[in-house]
Design a protein around this motif. Structure first.
Motif, PDB file in Angstrom:
ATOM      1  N   ALA B  72      -7.494  -4.712 -85.302  1.00 22.06           N
ATOM      2  CA  ALA B  72      -6.701  -5.486 -85.420  1.00 22.06           C
ATOM      3  C   ALA B  72      -5.413  -6.875 -85.481  1.00 22.06           C
ATOM      4  CB  ALA B  72      -8.070  -6.978 -85.966  1.00 22.06           C
ATOM      5  N   PRO B  91       2.265 -19.966 -78.623  1.00 28.91           N
ATOM      6  CA  PRO B  91       1.349 -20.485 -77.552  1.00 28.91           C
ATOM      7  C   PRO B  91       1.601 -19.484 -77.267  1.00 28.91           C
ATOM      8  CG  PRO B  91       1.607 -22.832 -78.035  1.00 28.91           C
ATOM      9  CD  PRO B  91       2.505 -21.970 -78.663  1.00 28.91           C
ATOM     10  N   MET B  94       1.534 -16.005 -78.205  1.00 32.40           N
ATOM     11  CA  MET B  94       0.609 -15.610 -79.018  1.00 32.40           C
ATOM     12  C   MET B  94      -0.410 -15.057 -77.322  1.00 32.40           C
ATOM     13  SD  MET B  94      -1.109 -17.971 -81.533  1.00 32.40           S
ATOM     14  CE  MET B  94      -0.529 -19.263 -80.654  1.00 32.40           C
ATOM     15  N   GLU B  98      -1.366 -11.403 -77.035  1.00 32.47           N
ATOM     16  CA  GLU B  98      -3.093 -11.005 -76.443  1.00 32.47           C
ATOM     17  C   GLU B  98      -2.644  -9.875 -74.874  1.00 32.47           C
ATOM     18  OE1 GLU B  98      -5.742 -11.468 -77.750  1.00 32.47           O
ATOM     19  OE2 GLU B  98      -5.218 -12.376 -79.164  1.00 32.47           O
ATOM     20  N   VAL B 107      -7.436  -6.710 -81.476  1.00 31.59           N
ATOM     21  CA  VAL B 107      -7.633  -7.842 -81.426  1.00 31.59           C
ATOM     22  C   VAL B 107      -7.017  -8.956 -82.582  1.00 31.59           C
ATOM     23  CG1 VAL B 107      -9.048  -9.110 -82.553  1.00 31.59           C
ATOM     24  CG2 VAL B 107     -10.328  -8.638 -80.656  1.00 31.59           C
ATOM     25  N   LEU B 108      -6.685 -10.469 -82.329  1.00 32.53           N
ATOM     26  CA  LEU B 108      -5.262 -10.660 -83.313  1.00 32.53           C
ATOM     27  C   LEU B 108      -5.761 -11.802 -83.810  1.00 32.53           C
ATOM     28  CD1 LEU B 108      -2.319 -11.681 -83.371  1.00 32.53           C
ATOM     29  CD2 LEU B 108      -2.858 -13.509 -81.991  1.00 32.53           C
ATOM     30  N   VAL B 109      -5.611 -11.496 -84.992  1.00 32.81           N
ATOM     31  CA  VAL B 109      -6.197 -12.767 -86.434  1.00 32.81           C
ATOM     32  C   VAL B 109      -4.870 -13.759 -86.202  1.00 32.81           C
ATOM     33  CG1 VAL B 109      -6.611 -12.901 -88.806  1.00 32.81           C
ATOM     34  CG2 VAL B 109      -7.790 -11.173 -87.095  1.00 32.81           C
ATOM     35  N   LEU B 110      -5.220 -14.410 -86.826  1.00 31.48           N
ATOM     36  CA  LEU B 110      -4.753 -15.814 -86.649  1.00 31.48           C
ATOM     37  C   LEU B 110      -4.631 -16.693 -88.275  1.00 31.48           C
ATOM     38  CD1 LEU B 110      -2.347 -17.550 -85.276  1.00 31.48           C
ATOM     39  CD2 LEU B 110      -3.622 -18.938 -84.968  1.00 31.48           C
ATOM     40  N   SER B 111      -3.856 -16.856 -88.587  1.00 31.59           N
ATOM     41  CA  SER B 111      -3.689 -18.130 -90.138  1.00 31.59           C
ATOM     42  C   SER B 111      -2.084 -19.133 -89.850  1.00 31.59           C
ATOM     43  CB  SER B 111      -2.951 -16.643 -91.033  1.00 31.59           C
ATOM     44  OG  SER B 111      -4.223 -16.273 -91.785  1.00 31.59           O
ATOM     45  N   VAL B 112      -2.694 -20.154 -89.863  1.00 32.68           N
ATOM     46  CA  VAL B 112      -2.104 -21.037 -89.917  1.00 32.68           C
ATOM     47  C   VAL B 112      -2.229 -21.596 -91.475  1.00 32.68           C
ATOM     48  CG1 VAL B 112      -1.561 -23.335 -89.280  1.00 32.68           C
ATOM     49  CG2 VAL B 112      -2.113 -21.486 -87.724  1.00 32.68           C
ATOM     50  N   LEU B 126      -5.364 -10.675 -95.841  1.00 31.46           N
ATOM     51  CA  LEU B 126      -5.120 -10.037 -94.701  1.00 31.46           C
ATOM     52  C   LEU B 126      -5.586  -8.787 -95.075  1.00 31.46           C
ATOM     53  CD1 LEU B 126      -2.724 -11.762 -92.398  1.00 31.46           C
ATOM     54  CD2 LEU B 126      -5.266 -11.706 -92.525  1.00 31.46           C
ATOM     55  N   ARG B 131      -7.795  -6.927 -93.096  1.00 31.88           N
ATOM     56  CA  ARG B 131      -8.746  -7.415 -91.525  1.00 31.88           C
ATOM     57  C   ARG B 131      -7.938  -6.701 -90.993  1.00 31.88           C
ATOM     58  NH1 ARG B 131     -12.827 -10.531 -91.244  1.00 31.88           N
ATOM     59  NH2 ARG B 131     -12.416 -12.553 -93.353  1.00 31.88           N
TER      60      ARG B 131
END
Lengths: 354, 354
Positions: B72, B91, B94, B98, B107-112, B126, B131
DNA sequence: CTGAAAGCGCTTACAG
DNA sequence: CTGAAAGCGCTTACAG
């Protein structure tokens, strides 16, 4: 690599380091830190202190392997890159999700896919690889087959919006209709009789709901829609639909759009065609995005709250994955925000009637 | 729960089921499917077939626990929800990420996150929770301390853009400057002498780069900027800056904005003030978003390619995490796309000079 | 209330 | 070229 004597490595401390420091077995450490019964207060305190001292955090991967939970939630976005980029809904929605996940040590796994097959593959591999404990079911479609898919995969899911066949999944709902209805009344009160609607993708449940709300509200005012055009929710679609409306037999004096990006594109298309807004045609958007405030004229729009929506959805999905069930949630409904893009119906048109 | 005899459960097959079916040890299955040396072709084929038959997929969590890699990648977005929503860059970026991850089982793990402390916490957890195998370092800041943070955490990272102190991290770069320079020449060629620039957040490296490119290009044409205003990259900031420019001692005949959302807001602000675009003031955006095509007049803008950028960044980060190093990547530079928002400098202004 | 052990499902030296 | 075993770092029955 040097031979590593267990737990004497310089790396992160493990549960056995904590057990040794506290003078107990590692099983007991697990019970103590996870607040399970069967540990005396004194022991629990001792273990906690040792863990604190060593700066120990349980290894997530190991925990995942034995508990079969990943502490991650999944969101799959199906739409091409250009559309994703133009639609302000999802970034705000994701920020809302994050606002609750980040306080829970949870994480969001995102998939952006282009078509239906890729979407199904995405859900399947999230499940097969046990990447996430549950998923958000967004952009609900009429007769959505993802409900059955999740059932097959044994994957918990939360519906973002209302579905005609919920299939036992909890739903987090924000009612679009009051906003649409208010917009129609607003325009009718301003004397408009020729209202047109630029709808979204008819495959999407919320596009249908908004369209129907428009049609019913118009009928309730004793009117007939001048035109209703389905699109794909894109700016290009909004512009094309607007051009078509201008060429129609009867020109509307007001156009409502199913989202702000289309309304902005429609506004541009009207102005390009030399139509004055709102003098000749009034324009209404949907979503209440920042964009709507900054066009000229500023857009009358219907404000929903994607961030709240994301937060509520995350809470619901978390509850579902941990307790096995969660109640539906009904958020504050969408509401009309008026601005300069709507005004009185042009006298000329009023005089000539239908 | 019923007592479960190992691997005779109805659940997903495990490596021991495959081993049994192929008549080998599970260690050998691992070597065979991972293409490691030490397995005869015949055995490898037999193992492969057994795995296929059983529909076995190696359990990701178990693999992660022994290999210490998570398959990831992480992206941390620091900005408040409203800004995230309005900015079409991420967007698309990303979606580009992807497009490569999905073909790699990654897989992409996103944090905002909202602020600097939350951002640091996000990177730290992370890393602590393992992660992700690596992270994208985006929105690079002048003197960015995340380079040191990653070094401390031992976490691989890729720079999205150029940094003055790269710290050994590979960079994926898209040069903004040619587009900005072309925009200045375009305007100067149209007779404009009073050019103003609405810059982005000066803490951000790319905001500084674009601003400097503007200033140098203006100087190269023997001109002096009429005004340069720093903002925060938001539509509100663009509108405010534009209003300020209109009140300045010297009114510009052309305004360049550091991104499209600000340009759109600026366009709205100009029109609101009764200024005709491009007759009185020309407007140039930056990013080449779909939005730019649909305003009236359509925006002259500088097109970059966030999707390509995301894809290249993902490939680079994948290479970095697997081989330990990766070369810098230089993408096709940003280029000018002209539209109706720019036109000849107003004769009036030309006559009155400075 | 506590300990010792087995198990989650892989990978990887280590012997043969 | 192959097998048997240990290990990754947790959790969870099962005995005492």
């Amino acid at each position: 690599m040097s031979p590593r004597t267990k737990s004497s490595t310089p790396g992160a401390p493990t549960i056995v380091d904590v057990a040794r420091a506290a003078g107990v077995s590692k099983g007991l450490v697990s019970l103590a830190v996870n607040d399970r019964p069967g540990v005396s207060d004194a022991t629990r305190a001792r273990v906690r202190e040792a863990a604190e001292q060593l700066g120990w955090r349980p290894n997530l991967q190991a925990r995942t392997l034995s508990t079969q939970t990943t502490y991650a939630l999944g969101l799959v976005l199906r739409r091409d890159a250009r559309i994703v980029a133009a639609d302000p809904f999802y970034p705000a929605f994701m920020a809302g999700i994050e606002s609750v996940l980040s306080t829970q040590g949870r994480v969001l796994v995102l998939s952006v896919v282009g078509d239906a097959e890729a979407e199904e593959r995405a859900y399947r591999s999230l499940a097969a690889d046990r990447r996430v404990d549950g998923v958000f079911l967004n952009d609900l479609r009429h007769g959505d087959d993802r409900v059955a898919l999740l059932a097959e995969l044994g994957m918990p899911g939360v519906l973002i919006g209302r579905l005609d066949h919920p299939g036992g999944l909890p739903a987090v709902v924000l009612d679009d209709r009051p906003g649409v209805v208010a917009a129609v009344h607003h325009l009718a009160d301003l004397g408009h009789r020729e209202l047109a609607y630029v709808a979204g993708d008819p495959a999407l449940q919320h596009a249908r709901t908004r369209r129907r709300a428009f049609e019913e509200a118009v009928a309730a005012r004793g009117l007939t829609p001048t035109a209703v055009v389905d699109t794909d929710f894109t700016m290009a679609g909004g512009a094309t639909a607007t051009a078509a409306l201008l060429e129609g037999r009867l020109r509307p004096t007001a156009v409502l759009y199913a989202n702000d990006p289309m309304a902005v594109a429609g506004l541009g298309a009207l102005q390009r065609a030399g139509v004055r807004v709102p003098d000749e045609v009034s324009v209404v958007g949907f979503d209440g995005t920042e964009l709507a405030h900054h066009t000229w004229p500023a857009l009358t729009t219907v404000r929903s709250d994607p961030e709240q929506w994301g937060a509520a959805a995350a809470r619901t999905l978390l509850a579902l994955t941990s307790t096995g069930s969660a109640p539906d949630v009904e958020l504050a409904p969408a509401e009309l925000v008026t601005a300069r893009s709507t005004g009185p119906a042009p006298a000329l048109r009023q005089a000539q009637g239908t």
